[in-house]
Design an enzyme around this catalytic site. Structure first.
Site, PDB file in Angstrom:
ATOM      1  N   ILE A  30     -17.385  27.954 -25.331  1.00  0.00           N
ATOM      2  CA  ILE A  30     -18.531  27.121 -25.679  1.00  0.00           C
ATOM      3  C   ILE A  30     -19.238  27.658 -26.933  1.00  0.00           C
TER       4      ILE A  30
ATOM      5  N   ASN B 223     -17.156  11.546 -30.286  1.00  0.00           N
ATOM      6  CA  ASN B 223     -16.815  10.625 -31.380  1.00  0.00           C
ATOM      7  C   ASN B 223     -17.547  11.021 -32.659  1.00  0.00           C
TER       8      ASN B 223
ATOM      9  N   GLN C 125       7.140  25.242 -62.324  1.00  0.00           N
ATOM     10  CA  GLN C 125       7.159  23.921 -61.677  1.00  0.00           C
ATOM     11  C   GLN C 125       6.912  23.997 -60.173  1.00  0.00           C
TER      12      GLN C 125
ATOM     13  N   ASP D 108       0.131  31.497 -49.922  1.00  0.00           N
ATOM     14  CA  ASP D 108       1.429  31.731 -50.560  1.00  0.00           C
ATOM     15  C   ASP D 108       1.264  31.901 -52.073  1.00  0.00           C
TER      16      ASP D 108
ATOM     17  N   GLU E  65     -12.207  19.885 -29.897  1.00  0.00           N
ATOM     18  CA  GLU E  65     -12.575  18.454 -30.004  1.00  0.00           C
ATOM     19  C   GLU E  65     -11.327  17.564 -29.962  1.00  0.00           C
TER      20      GLU E  65
ATOM     21  N   ASP F  48      -2.301  17.161 -31.227  1.00  0.00           N
ATOM     22  CA  ASP F  48      -1.392  16.283 -30.468  1.00  0.00           C
ATOM     23  C   ASP F  48      -2.139  15.314 -29.555  1.00  0.00           C
TER      24      ASP F  48
HETATM   25  P1  TGC Z   1      -9.599   7.972 -20.150  1.00  0.00           P
HETATM   26  O1  TGC Z   1      -9.202   7.447 -18.806  1.00  0.00           O
HETATM   27  O2  TGC Z   1      -8.828   7.552 -21.352  1.00  0.00           O
HETATM   28  O3  TGC Z   1     -11.136   7.656 -20.392  1.00  0.00           O
HETATM   29  C1  TGC Z   1     -12.130   7.940 -19.420  1.00  0.00           C
HETATM   30  C2  TGC Z   1     -13.360   7.131 -19.766  1.00  0.00           C
HETATM   31  O4  TGC Z   1     -13.859   7.538 -21.037  1.00  0.00           O
HETATM   32  C3  TGC Z   1     -13.832   6.424 -21.958  1.00  0.00           C
HETATM   33  N1  TGC Z   1     -13.443   6.974 -23.255  1.00  0.00           N
HETATM   34  C4  TGC Z   1     -14.279   7.028 -24.295  1.00  0.00           C
HETATM   35  N2  TGC Z   1     -15.543   6.614 -24.433  1.00  0.00           N
HETATM   36  C5  TGC Z   1     -16.135   6.835 -25.623  1.00  0.00           C
HETATM   37  N3  TGC Z   1     -15.480   7.427 -26.645  1.00  0.00           N
HETATM   38  C6  TGC Z   1     -14.216   7.858 -26.541  1.00  0.00           C
HETATM   39  N4  TGC Z   1     -13.608   8.472 -27.553  1.00  0.00           N
HETATM   40  C7  TGC Z   1     -13.547   7.663 -25.319  1.00  0.00           C
HETATM   41  N5  TGC Z   1     -12.304   7.969 -24.849  1.00  0.00           N
HETATM   42  C8  TGC Z   1     -12.257   7.524 -23.597  1.00  0.00           C
HETATM   43  C9  TGC Z   1     -12.820   5.462 -21.380  1.00  0.00           C
HETATM   44  O5  TGC Z   1     -13.047   4.158 -21.828  1.00  0.00           O
HETATM   45  C10 TGC Z   1     -13.071   5.632 -19.898  1.00  0.00           C
HETATM   46  O6  TGC Z   1     -14.270   4.932 -19.587  1.00  0.00           O
HETATM   47  P2  TGC Z   1     -14.477   4.233 -18.167  1.00  0.00           P
HETATM   48  O7  TGC Z   1     -15.760   3.492 -18.291  1.00  0.00           O
HETATM   49  O8  TGC Z   1     -13.282   3.367 -17.954  1.00  0.00           O
HETATM   50  O9  TGC Z   1     -14.534   5.356 -17.172  1.00  0.00           O
HETATM   51  O10 TGC Z   1      -9.615   9.540 -20.066  1.00  0.00           O
HETATM   52  P3  TGC Z   1      -8.461  10.594 -19.813  1.00  0.00           P
HETATM   53  O11 TGC Z   1      -8.952  11.559 -18.793  1.00  0.00           O
HETATM   54  O12 TGC Z   1      -7.166   9.905 -19.545  1.00  0.00           O
HETATM   55  O13 TGC Z   1      -8.435  11.369 -21.203  1.00  0.00           O
HETATM   56  C11 TGC Z   1      -7.816  10.939 -22.301  1.00  0.00           C
HETATM   57  C12 TGC Z   1      -7.870  12.011 -23.434  1.00  0.00           C
HETATM   58  C13 TGC Z   1      -6.728  12.986 -23.297  1.00  0.00           C
HETATM   59  C14 TGC Z   1      -7.758  11.273 -24.744  1.00  0.00           C
HETATM   60  C15 TGC Z   1      -9.205  12.803 -23.373  1.00  0.00           C
HETATM   61  O14 TGC Z   1      -9.305  13.517 -22.214  1.00  0.00           O
HETATM   62  C16 TGC Z   1      -9.449  13.723 -24.526  1.00  0.00           C
HETATM   63  O15 TGC Z   1      -9.923  13.309 -25.575  1.00  0.00           O
HETATM   64  N6  TGC Z   1      -9.180  15.053 -24.370  1.00  0.00           N
HETATM   65  C17 TGC Z   1      -9.568  16.040 -25.354  1.00  0.00           C
HETATM   66  C18 TGC Z   1     -10.679  16.881 -24.808  1.00  0.00           C
HETATM   67  C19 TGC Z   1     -11.683  17.258 -25.873  1.00  0.00           C
HETATM   68  O16 TGC Z   1     -11.755  16.703 -26.938  1.00  0.00           O
HETATM   69  N7  TGC Z   1     -12.506  18.226 -25.536  1.00  0.00           N
HETATM   70  C20 TGC Z   1     -13.547  18.621 -26.445  1.00  0.00           C
HETATM   71  C21 TGC Z   1     -14.486  19.630 -25.828  1.00  0.00           C
HETATM   72  S1  TGC Z   1     -15.962  19.868 -26.771  1.00  0.00           S
HETATM   73  C22 TGC Z   1     -15.463  20.761 -28.090  1.00  0.00           C
HETATM   74  O17 TGC Z   1     -14.335  21.038 -28.311  1.00  0.00           O
HETATM   75  C23 TGC Z   1     -16.531  21.155 -29.010  1.00  0.00           C
HETATM   76  S2  TGC Z   1     -16.024  22.171 -30.307  1.00  0.00           S
HETATM   77  C24 TGC Z   1     -17.468  22.175 -31.135  1.00  0.00           C
HETATM   78  C25 TGC Z   1     -17.470  22.866 -32.428  1.00  0.00           C
HETATM   79  O18 TGC Z   1     -17.568  24.111 -32.439  1.00  0.00           O
HETATM   80  O19 TGC Z   1     -17.473  22.158 -33.483  1.00  0.00           O
HETATM   81  P1  FAD Z   2      -4.734  22.947 -23.539  1.00  0.00           P
HETATM   82  O1  FAD Z   2      -5.350  21.673 -23.093  1.00  0.00           O
HETATM   83  O2  FAD Z   2      -4.228  23.869 -22.496  1.00  0.00           O
HETATM   84  O3  FAD Z   2      -3.547  22.600 -24.561  1.00  0.00           O
HETATM   85  C1  FAD Z   2      -2.539  23.552 -24.914  1.00  0.00           C
HETATM   86  C2  FAD Z   2      -1.432  22.817 -25.661  1.00  0.00           C
HETATM   87  O4  FAD Z   2      -0.881  21.804 -24.828  1.00  0.00           O
HETATM   88  C3  FAD Z   2      -1.925  22.106 -26.931  1.00  0.00           C
HETATM   89  O5  FAD Z   2      -0.938  22.181 -27.918  1.00  0.00           O
HETATM   90  C4  FAD Z   2      -2.075  20.651 -26.480  1.00  0.00           C
HETATM   91  O6  FAD Z   2      -1.942  19.711 -27.562  1.00  0.00           O
HETATM   92  C5  FAD Z   2      -0.922  20.545 -25.491  1.00  0.00           C
HETATM   93  N1  FAD Z   2      -1.145  19.492 -24.518  1.00  0.00           N
HETATM   94  C6  FAD Z   2      -2.081  19.421 -23.541  1.00  0.00           C
HETATM   95  N2  FAD Z   2      -1.975  18.281 -22.854  1.00  0.00           N
HETATM   96  C7  FAD Z   2      -0.954  17.586 -23.409  1.00  0.00           C
HETATM   97  C8  FAD Z   2      -0.349  16.317 -23.154  1.00  0.00           C
HETATM   98  N3  FAD Z   2      -0.793  15.511 -22.189  1.00  0.00           N
HETATM   99  N4  FAD Z   2       0.693  15.954 -23.922  1.00  0.00           N
HETATM  100  C9  FAD Z   2       1.139  16.732 -24.932  1.00  0.00           C
HETATM  101  N5  FAD Z   2       0.614  17.942 -25.227  1.00  0.00           N
HETATM  102  C10 FAD Z   2      -0.415  18.353 -24.466  1.00  0.00           C
HETATM  103  N6  FAD Z   2     -15.237  23.130 -25.629  1.00  0.00           N
HETATM  104  C11 FAD Z   2     -16.470  22.700 -25.246  1.00  0.00           C
HETATM  105  O7  FAD Z   2     -16.616  22.019 -24.244  1.00  0.00           O
HETATM  106  N7  FAD Z   2     -17.571  23.009 -25.993  1.00  0.00           N
HETATM  107  C12 FAD Z   2     -17.510  23.766 -27.113  1.00  0.00           C
HETATM  108  O8  FAD Z   2     -18.527  24.008 -27.758  1.00  0.00           O
HETATM  109  C13 FAD Z   2     -16.227  24.253 -27.524  1.00  0.00           C
HETATM  110  N8  FAD Z   2     -16.131  25.077 -28.608  1.00  0.00           N
HETATM  111  C14 FAD Z   2     -14.919  25.648 -28.909  1.00  0.00           C
HETATM  112  C15 FAD Z   2     -14.863  26.638 -29.890  1.00  0.00           C
HETATM  113  C16 FAD Z   2     -13.656  27.271 -30.174  1.00  0.00           C
HETATM  114  C17 FAD Z   2     -13.607  28.363 -31.202  1.00  0.00           C
HETATM  115  C18 FAD Z   2     -12.474  26.875 -29.500  1.00  0.00           C
HETATM  116  C19 FAD Z   2     -11.159  27.499 -29.848  1.00  0.00           C
HETATM  117  C20 FAD Z   2     -12.529  25.905 -28.518  1.00  0.00           C
HETATM  118  C21 FAD Z   2     -13.757  25.301 -28.183  1.00  0.00           C
HETATM  119  N9  FAD Z   2     -13.868  24.382 -27.129  1.00  0.00           N
HETATM  120  C22 FAD Z   2     -15.096  23.909 -26.741  1.00  0.00           C
HETATM  121  C23 FAD Z   2     -12.709  24.088 -26.289  1.00  0.00           C
HETATM  122  C24 FAD Z   2     -11.743  23.077 -26.902  1.00  0.00           C
HETATM  123  O9  FAD Z   2     -12.256  21.795 -26.866  1.00  0.00           O
HETATM  124  C25 FAD Z   2     -10.414  23.192 -26.137  1.00  0.00           C
HETATM  125  O10 FAD Z   2      -9.839  24.436 -26.521  1.00  0.00           O
HETATM  126  C26 FAD Z   2      -9.481  22.046 -26.450  1.00  0.00           C
HETATM  127  O11 FAD Z   2      -9.960  20.842 -25.896  1.00  0.00           O
HETATM  128  C27 FAD Z   2      -8.048  22.297 -25.934  1.00  0.00           C
HETATM  129  O12 FAD Z   2      -8.054  22.758 -24.634  1.00  0.00           O
HETATM  130  P2  FAD Z   2      -7.227  24.103 -24.237  1.00  0.00           P
HETATM  131  O13 FAD Z   2      -7.590  25.167 -25.198  1.00  0.00           O
HETATM  132  O14 FAD Z   2      -7.451  24.339 -22.802  1.00  0.00           O
HETATM  133  O15 FAD Z   2      -5.722  23.725 -24.523  1.00  0.00           O
END
Ligand code: TGC
Ligand code: FAD
Length: 391
Positions: A167, A245, A284, A341, A368, A372
């Site tokens: 987080i 988003n 080149q 490089d 985020e 993939d």
């Molecule tokens: P799925 O069944 O597709 O959807 C569940 C519900 O969510 C709705 N939905 C969305 N709504 C708004 N915006 C979107 N982009 C949406 N995508 C889906 C959807 O319509 C549905 O709604 P409802 O009303 O029918 O319930 O969900 P799923 O569980 O099958 O997931 C699909 C998938 C793989 C695309 C999704 O789980 C995903 O995007 N996974 C990636 C996880 C992720 O991005 N984690 C981020 C954690 S936070 C973070 O990384 C912060 S880093 C911050 C920093 O340091 O900058």
């Molecule tokens: P995994 O989900 O285990 O994925 C591992 C590999 O498997 C990846 O290559 C992935 O593409 C692949 N994979 C997984 N599922 C599938 C599939 N269905 N099909 C094909 N390939 C697949 N999260 C928060 O909530 N809040 C934050 O503030 C936040 N900050 C972060 C800061 C840093 C520095 C980092 C590194 C991560 C942060 N995250 C945060 C977490 C981040 O969102 C997750 O790391 C990310 O969503 C991927 O989850 P995971 O690391 O568990 O990888």
């Protein structure tokens, strides 16, 4: 040092308004003067430059697109330009601002009660209240719907139990937006104030990436949250995804900042490094690399700008954002490696930026939504078939 001029091969500036250019140039100047001189030290020491937070606030970067509550109320395109410039400095800074604005303030702004907005947003815009966003768990990253953190309602309180991992800003946050399942298995958002008994954090060390960012685990053990801290206006995964988003949009722009930083470095180095009696820029193969870089920057700029315009018109869909996040970060990562490089052995030292940007982008490519996962979101758009799960 000569002022940083970016890269504008396709005259993209002509597509920006005077206000947008002014905002971009203000942040660019701030990064050159106040970030570039200190960031290498913070990266090396693994410390977040907290002293910059008041400046982020003063420049209107925190919750920049939010209207009211002391926020700047800028367009999404202007916000994108801010993210671009910040990430030219370091992804850690863009990360901090993304999490503060798009994720934490965004959740309260979109789903909070008026009382919650009044209580938190003005202080967050001023950088006096720091936020974090807890969605990911140790066993649920790409698949947050499987989360095991639970919120059980007992009287006027919810009792939170579970752990969030990776987080951003966790250890320095005054307030955490935490996503948890209630007893009826519905995902809800909770505002958890620092100091609430049962809420603790542990910082993650040993990172080679985003070293100038605080990354933490959040632990909840029988942590009692007043019912008034529930975000009342959203249920289900669409809550956190709605915030993502906007944050993913910012990342698509931010990646261009990293690209421009390393392209500039590669170009300058190639012109001054002599091998076989000539600058390596004469060869080149080196020119081909520079030409590829400029092409990818230009493509990334076109994607980001059109996405910004769509978002400002309310027409951007999540899959539009996925394409730009996936492409721009992936290409930026390749570009940092190509720069490394071109810089030869010098490229492995932190005297140059390419290694730091490369290490940072490894995280940006994963968080985020991994590269993939965004590819699969596009696959679902094209085919109508969600391929995340094996049926
Ligand atoms: P799925 O069944 O597709 O959807 C569940 C519900 O969510 C709705 N939905 C969305 N709504 C708004 N915006 C979107 N982009 C949406 N995508 C889906 C959807 O319509 C549905 O709604 P409802 O009303 O029918 O319930 O969900 P799923 O569980 O099958 O997931 C699909 C998938 C793989 C695309 C999704 O789980 C995903 O995007 N996974 C990636 C996880 C992720 O991005 N984690 C981020 C954690 S936070 C973070 O990384 C912060 S880093 C911050 C920093 O340091 O900058
Ligand atoms: P995994 O989900 O285990 O994925 C591992 C590999 O498997 C990846 O290559 C992935 O593409 C692949 N994979 C997984 N599922 C599938 C599939 N269905 N099909 C094909 N390939 C697949 N999260 C928060 O909530 N809040 C934050 O503030 C936040 N900050 C972060 C800061 C840093 C520095 C980092 C590194 C991560 C942060 N995250 C945060 C977490 C981040 O969102 C997750 O790391 C990310 O969503 C991927 O989850 P995971 O690391 O568990 O990888």
């Amino acid at each position: 040092m000569k002022p940083f001029s970016g890269c504008d091969f396709y005259q993209m500036d002509s597509l920006l308004s005077e206000d947008e250019k002014m905002i971009r140039d203000t942040i660019r100047d701030f990064i050159s003067k106040e970030v570039i001189p200190i960031i290498e030290k913070h990266d090396r020491e693994g410390t977040f430059p907290k002293q910059l937070i008041p400046k982020f606030a003063e420049l209107g970067m925190l919750g920049a697109t939010i209207k009211g509550y002391g926020c700047a109320g800028l367009s999404y395109t202007s916000y994108g330009l801010i993210m671009q410039e910040l990430e030219r400095g370091d992804s850690s800074l863009r990360s901090f601002v993304s999490v503060q604005g798009a994720l934490s303030m965004g959740a309260i702004y979109m789903y909070g009660s008026e009382e919650q907005k009044e209580k938190y947003l003005p202080g967050m815009a001023q950088g006096k209240i720091i936020g974090c966003f807890g969605l990911t768990e140790p066993d649920f990253g790409s698949n947050p719907g499987g989360m095991i953190t639970r919120a059980k309602k007992v009287g006027n309180e919810y009792i939170l139990n579970g752990n969030k991992m990776w987080i951003t800003s966790g250890g320095i946050a005054d307030v955490a937006i935490v996503w948890a399942k209630t007893e009826d298995n519905v995902i809800r958002g909770f505002i958890v104030d620092k100091g609430t008994p049962g809420y603790t954090t542990t910082d993650t060390h040993g990172k080679f990436s985003l070293r100038a960012s605080v990354t933490s685990e959040l632990h909840f053990q029988d942590c009692k949250i007043p019912v008034k801290n529930l975000l009342p206006n959203v249920e289900g995964l669409k809550g956190p995804f709605g915030c993502l988003n906007n944050a993913r949009f910012g990342i698509a722009w931010g990646a261009i900042g990293s690209m421009m930083a390393v392209f500039d470095e590669a170009k300058e180095y190639a012109k001054s490094r002599i091998q076989f009696d000539k600058p390596i820029a004469s060869y080149q193969l080196v020119q081909a690399k520079l030409a590829n870089m400029m092409t990818e920057i230009t493509k990334a700029q076109l994607l980001a700008l059109q996405l910004g315009r769509l978002k400002d018109q309310g027409k951007a869909k999540p899959y539009h954002v996925s394409m730009a996040k996936m492409n721009n970060v992936s290409e930026a990562l390749k570009m940092t490696r190509m720069t490394r490089d071109i810089l030869g052995a010098n490229g492995i030292t932190d005297e140059y930026q390419c290694g730091r940007h490369m290490r940072n982008l490894e995280s940006v490519n994963t968080y985020e939504g991994t590269e993939d996962i965004h590819r699969l979101i596009l696959g679902e758009y094209i085919t109508g078939i969600a391929a995340y799960r094996v049926n």
